[in-house]
Design a protein around this motif. Structure first.
Motif, PDB file in Angstrom:
ATOM      1  N   ASN A 137      24.432  83.486   8.497  1.00  0.00           N
ATOM      2  CA  ASN A 137      24.886  82.617   9.581  1.00  0.00           C
ATOM      3  C   ASN A 137      24.917  83.342  10.921  1.00  0.00           C
ATOM      4  N   PHE A 175      21.058  79.856  -1.368  1.00  0.00           N
ATOM      5  CA  PHE A 175      21.483  79.659   0.019  1.00  0.00           C
ATOM      6  C   PHE A 175      20.453  80.217   0.988  1.00  0.00           C
ATOM      7  N   SER A 208      20.692  76.004   1.915  1.00  0.00           N
ATOM      8  CA  SER A 208      22.022  75.505   1.587  1.00  0.00           C
ATOM      9  C   SER A 208      22.337  75.877   0.149  1.00  0.00           C
ATOM     10  N   ASN A 246      24.701  74.275  -2.964  1.00  0.00           N
ATOM     11  CA  ASN A 246      25.613  73.254  -3.477  1.00  0.00           C
ATOM     12  C   ASN A 246      26.491  73.883  -4.558  1.00  0.00           C
ATOM     13  N   LYS A 299      30.392  78.113   5.707  1.00  0.00           N
ATOM     14  CA  LYS A 299      29.314  77.283   6.242  1.00  0.00           C
ATOM     15  C   LYS A 299      28.098  77.478   5.337  1.00  0.00           C
ATOM     16  N   LEU A 300      27.988  76.612   4.340  1.00  0.00           N
ATOM     17  CA  LEU A 300      27.001  76.802   3.281  1.00  0.00           C
ATOM     18  C   LEU A 300      25.665  76.141   3.605  1.00  0.00           C
ATOM     19  N   HIS A 301      25.232  76.274   4.830  1.00  0.00           N
ATOM     20  CA  HIS A 301      23.910  75.762   5.223  1.00  0.00           C
ATOM     21  C   HIS A 301      23.437  76.528   6.453  1.00  0.00           C
ATOM     22  N   HIS A 302      22.139  76.600   6.613  1.00  0.00           N
ATOM     23  CA  HIS A 302      21.554  77.236   7.803  1.00  0.00           C
ATOM     24  C   HIS A 302      20.204  76.576   8.081  1.00  0.00           C
ATOM     25  N   ASN A 308      33.448  76.382   8.001  1.00  0.00           N
ATOM     26  CA  ASN A 308      32.973  75.036   7.728  1.00  0.00           C
ATOM     27  C   ASN A 308      34.096  74.018   7.868  1.00  0.00           C
TER      28      ASN A 308
END
Length: 598
Positions: free
Chosen positions: A426, A456, A461, A463, A480-483, A598
């Motif tokens: 991130n 990730f 991401s 899940n 924050k499990l997405h980029h 997040n």
């Protein structure tokens, strides 16, 4: 004692014949006398058989005589001679006093060697290589054998006794030196010699090494964002290698001989391997502090690398002051003729975890602090600007960001592993977005393909299912499990290329990753990666993979493989973007502080 053959008539009738299993000694590999027999010297037909007898054996190692007193063994070496790449023959002395007495004359040789070095940029590399591989003085000499009967002088040659059986296992101290076996027959009843010494001299002892790994050029890659190649493209190579810190190798690998685990042995194999790869950028993990300062930094600086280092913070480690030098970290090296440093970031995951700890409920905050902030892993991030095409106003368009990390893992702390990977990526996303800059992430992620951290990175991401087993503190909800980065594993390119079928069988087609990068008696699988943004970089070639058949099936390290990990390396082509103006926006001072929960 001088070598003299016994000319007594009692020993002239018989002679010993000896056959060795190999005339090429290898460190750690036993040399065996496959056949020893006593035969009549005159080969007379019908001669009586020899009396009952036995054989005696003495092994010697060739050593270096003092440059002043040729009949004495050298125990002191002038290190300045080595630094000047001078011939090392004149650098050896039998004692400190000998060296001191010869100094006024010896120092004149330094001036001559310095002038010769200026006239010959290549220097005497063979001598320096031998100096390095021979160990450090006076440790090269085993004091237990240095008595009157253990040293043998023959003209200007000195031999040291190292064994007295019919077999011998060469050690680290024998490297680059010849061995000499003396064999004789002794009358079993009288104890007198029946023969003169049979003398066999071997080739110089060598170190075992694995077959050289070559770079495999890719064909028909699926990256369609690039048009025809241009002479303005920047091409560079990146190596990632967990070299196994010495402090972690002690008593950890029962299947590996202790001599092969010795740092004095492994460091030379590691350096030799790294030099052969000749990468433009090196990302090394588990580099011990004292070994970085005393070995890797000076050795790689000689080869034109600029260096940077970030050691683990030591959080939660109850170590004495004297033991701090054995802490390890990440070291990044880059060729100073090809790149210059624009920006550097140092990331300490234990400190970065405080934002997550503060978000936890007060009743579990103390437990969370111990769980997250006691893991002292780090990352070293550098922005480099290419110098390959000269310096001009658009030089910033040839910048790349390289991250080097070693992620934590231990059973019951999978959430810590995920936090460190997520937090690192991130922050890197902020750097890449601010500069529209290509990104390469190297390291030991301690995460298998298909795990939450790996998904990730490559899928953008994760899940993750928050369960007590893998998320005991419930921190997933704060990550924050997405980029938005288009990150790809470099080695997945093998599966999208023609003409590399041999490499396909060394890959896991389901995960698009190598079958393994780590191999011990407890674990076999992939933990190391080179990730890159495929919208502005293309993989041109990859260092070939290895299979179990090509390494010791018990695991590594081994005499031929100096680490429990294998090195990964990729060559990239960079196309500078064309939409920036005269200058890019400024770098974020600390992109990880900008990463919101997040």
């Amino acid at each position: 004692m001088a070598l003299e053959e016994d000319q007594d008539s009692n020993t002239s009738q018989w002679e010993v014949s000896v056959t060795l299993s190999s005339n090429q000694p290898v460190i750690g590999t036993e040399i065996i006398t496959t056949e020893t027999k006593l035969v009549n010297s005159y080969h007379t037909i019908g001669a009586p058989p020899p009396p009952p007898h036995s054989f005696v054996y003495t092994w010697y190692r060739h050593s270096i005589p003092c440059s002043v007193h040729r009949h004495k063994l050298a125990t002191v070496q002038c290190t300045s001679c080595a630094k000047l790449n001078a011939s090392i023959e004149k650098s050896y002395h039998c004692s400190s006093k000998c060296f001191s007495d010869a100094w006024n004359k010896h120092k004149k040789y330094h001036h001559w060697a310095a002038n010769a070095a200026r006239n010959n940029s290549t220097g005497n590399q063979q001598d320096v290589k031998k100096l390095r591989s021979s160990g450090s003085w006076p440790n090269l000499i085993d004091g237990s054998v240095l008595d009157e009967n253990a040293i043998m002088v023959e003209e200007d040659n000195i031999w040291i006794k190292v064994g007295s059986s019919n077999t011998y296992v060469p050690t680290l101290y024998d490297c680059d030196f010849r061995l000499r076996l003396h064999s004789a027959a002794v009358d079993s009843s009288l104890g007198t010699r029946l023969s003169p010494d049979n003398i066999v001299v071997t080739d110089p002892v060598i170190k075992p090494s694995h077959p050289p790994r070559k770079m495999i050029r890719l064909q028909n890659t699926l990256n369609l964002n690039f048009n025809a190649q241009s002479s303005n493209d920047v091409v560079f190579s990146v190596l990632s290698y967990n070299i196994l810190a010495d402090s972690l190798s002690i008593n950890a690998f029962g299947y590996c001989p202790k001599w092969a685990l010795a740092w004095e042995y492994r460091q030379e194999n590691l350096l030799e391997e790294i030099i052969k790869y000749d990468a433009d950028i090196l990302c090394l993990q588990e580099v011990q502090c004292d070994h970085f300062e005393n070995f890797f930094e000076p050795e790689l600086k000689k080869l034109g690398y600029s260096v940077m280092y970030k050691k683990k913070t030591g959080a939660g480690l109850f170590t004495a002051e004297s033991e701090k030098s054995t802490n390890h970290g990440c070291a990044t090296f880059y060729h100073s003729k090809l790149f210059k440093e624009i920006m550097k970031y140092e990331l300490e995951f234990d400190k970065e975890a405080s934002s997550v700890v503060n978000a936890l409920e007060p009743r579990i905050r103390f437990e969370g602090s111990h769980h997250l902030t006691s893991k002292d892993n780090v990352a070293l991030v550098v922005v480099l600007e290419s110098l390959q095409n000269g310096s001009n106003r658009d030089a910033f368009q040839s910048r790349i960001c390289v991250a080097n990390t070693h992620i934590h893992w231990s059973k019951g702390h999978e959430d810590v592993t995920l936090f460190q990977v997520v937090h690192l990526v991130n922050g890197l996303e902020k750097i890449a977005q601010s500069q529209q800059i290509p990104l390469i992430i190297c390291g030991d992620f301690n995460s298998r393909p298909g795990s939450d951290p790996h998904n990730f990175v490559v899928k953008g991401s994760a899940n993750c299912i928050s369960e007590k087993a893998n998320d005991p503190l419930g921190i997933y909800q704060y990550l924050k499990l997405h980029h938005s980065l288009s990150l790809v594993s470099a080695y997945s390119s093998f599966l999208h290329s023609d003409g590399v079928e041999e490499q396909w069988r060394k890959m896991n087609s389901q995960t698009s990753e190598p079958a393994f990068t780590f191999f011990s008696d407890k674990f076999f699988g992939t933990l190391d990666y080179i990730f890159y943004t495929d919208n502005n970089l293309i993989v041109e070639s990859l260092l070939e993979l290895v299979d179990r058949e090509s390494i010791d099936n018990n695991g590594i390290p081994s005499p031929a493989w100096p680490s429990d990990h294998i090195a990964l390396m990729a060559s990239f082509r960079l196309r500078p973007p064309s939409h920036w103006g005269l200058s890019p926006p400024p770098f974020p001072l600390n992109p990880w502080h900008l990463v919101a929960l997040n």
